[in-house]
Design an enzyme around this catalytic site. Sequence first.
Site, short mmCIF file in Angstrom:
data_model
loop_
_atom_site.label_atom_id
_atom_site.label_comp_id
_atom_site.label_asym_id
_atom_site.label_seq_id
_atom_site.Cartn_x
_atom_site.Cartn_y
_atom_site.Cartn_z
N ASP A 246 42.41 50.06 47.98
CA ASP A 246 42.45 48.83 48.75
C ASP A 246 41.52 47.79 48.10
O ASP A 246 41.90 46.64 47.84
CB ASP A 246 41.96 49.15 50.18
CG ASP A 246 42.18 48.01 51.14
OD1 ASP A 246 42.78 47.00 50.74
OD2 ASP A 246 41.73 48.13 52.30
N ASP A 250 42.60 44.47 45.30
CA ASP A 250 42.30 43.06 45.59
C ASP A 250 41.42 42.45 44.50
O ASP A 250 41.60 41.30 44.11
CB ASP A 250 41.61 42.91 46.96
CG ASP A 250 42.64 42.73 48.07
OD1 ASP A 250 43.84 42.97 47.79
OD2 ASP A 250 42.26 42.37 49.19
#
Length: 370
Positions: A246, A250
């Site tokens: 995650d 990003d």
Amino acid sequence: MKKQVAVLPGDGIGQEVMNGALEVLKAVEDHYGHQFKVVQADIGGVAIDHHGTPLPKETLEACKQSDAVLLGAVGGPKWNDVPVEIRPEKGLLGIRKELGLFGNLRPIKTFEALVDASPLKQSVVQGVDFIIVRELTGGLYFGEPRERRGKNQEVAVDTLRYEKKEIEKVVRKAFELASKRRKKLTSVDKANVLESSRMWREVVDQIAPEYPDVEVEHLLVDVAAMKLIYQPNQFDVMVTENMFGDILSDEASMLTGSLGMLPSASLREDDFGLYEPVHGSAPDIAGKGQANPLGMVLSVAMMLRHSFGMKEEADMVEAAVEEILRTGARTADLAGNQIVPVSKTKEMIDLVVEQMKPNYAMSGILAAYL
Ligand code: NAD
């Protein structure tokens, strides 16, 4: 080939960018003679408005009966005050869970024409082309117990739990991808501290002999975070657990400089997958026709490649995007502070579709010879 695609435009710019996906699908149909049956359904805020839930039964059924799903984006200020259990984002979490999507793919590729858009130096981002494979349904985000304890609720507990078979599934998917690319797999963990990471590393090493042509590297997550910024070119396929993935995906998305360009896929063990741009519903520009549709268009290319085995068709869509950027087409998010003509969403879609027409490919080929 005949395929059924569930199309869930969702909220905000979701519908605007989905128009691009549908036009590109039509162009692929025209070019190759495939038939794509499109079944539209509601998800997110629009589904709350129409059905009182962000993930209606009908939507789930349409997805289950299809060969793949295309999703725009969900959410927006209109639904800020709805109860937390029916928030638009619950539709996303729900659909991934209900469809058994265990692995998320995020390609990180800098387009030659857009290297200036990256916040990093050109020499660092030039030629970057790798995929992050993130485990999506296990680890810290789902482990139990997850609770507050103590007389004054002064203790909080989350649980990082993995079963070997969950790791095996996603690691095998990553090896398969690497074996079809530049044959390098980087597995990211925190094996110097975490038991789950030590098991993760064990599983990677156990599967590695099945893919003798793939070079395997283990990196600690802190080292991976640094290397993404100073040596992103060294990666081909990176595989990691849910929370690390995650955060790292990003971080990596910033290498390319624009959220509007990034596609993603969430995959099951068979060929089925859900494909969506990385960005959200962008309420600040929704309805203005300014959204960059290319992340959605590139998500269609991923669907063609990963769910339908249509490599040539996927290459064609990606080449069309690359070419229109090379010729200078820019939506507002890509133009930044440069003074260049800015295209609206519809114009950008038309350019991609034009580029995919056979006479354009021919004229490109001819131009190369003249
Ligand atoms: P966002 O991605 O919607 O927007 C962030 C910024 O990027 C905004 O300035 C927006 O205008 C810009 N942007 C995003 N996509 C663009 C595009 N295609 N073209 C041009 N500019 C683009 O993130 P946010 O503002 O944090 O969230 C808005 C809503 O979207 C929230 O409700 C959030 O929960 C939701 N969201 C949904 C998803 C999803 O559906 N997968 C992902 C992230 C956020």
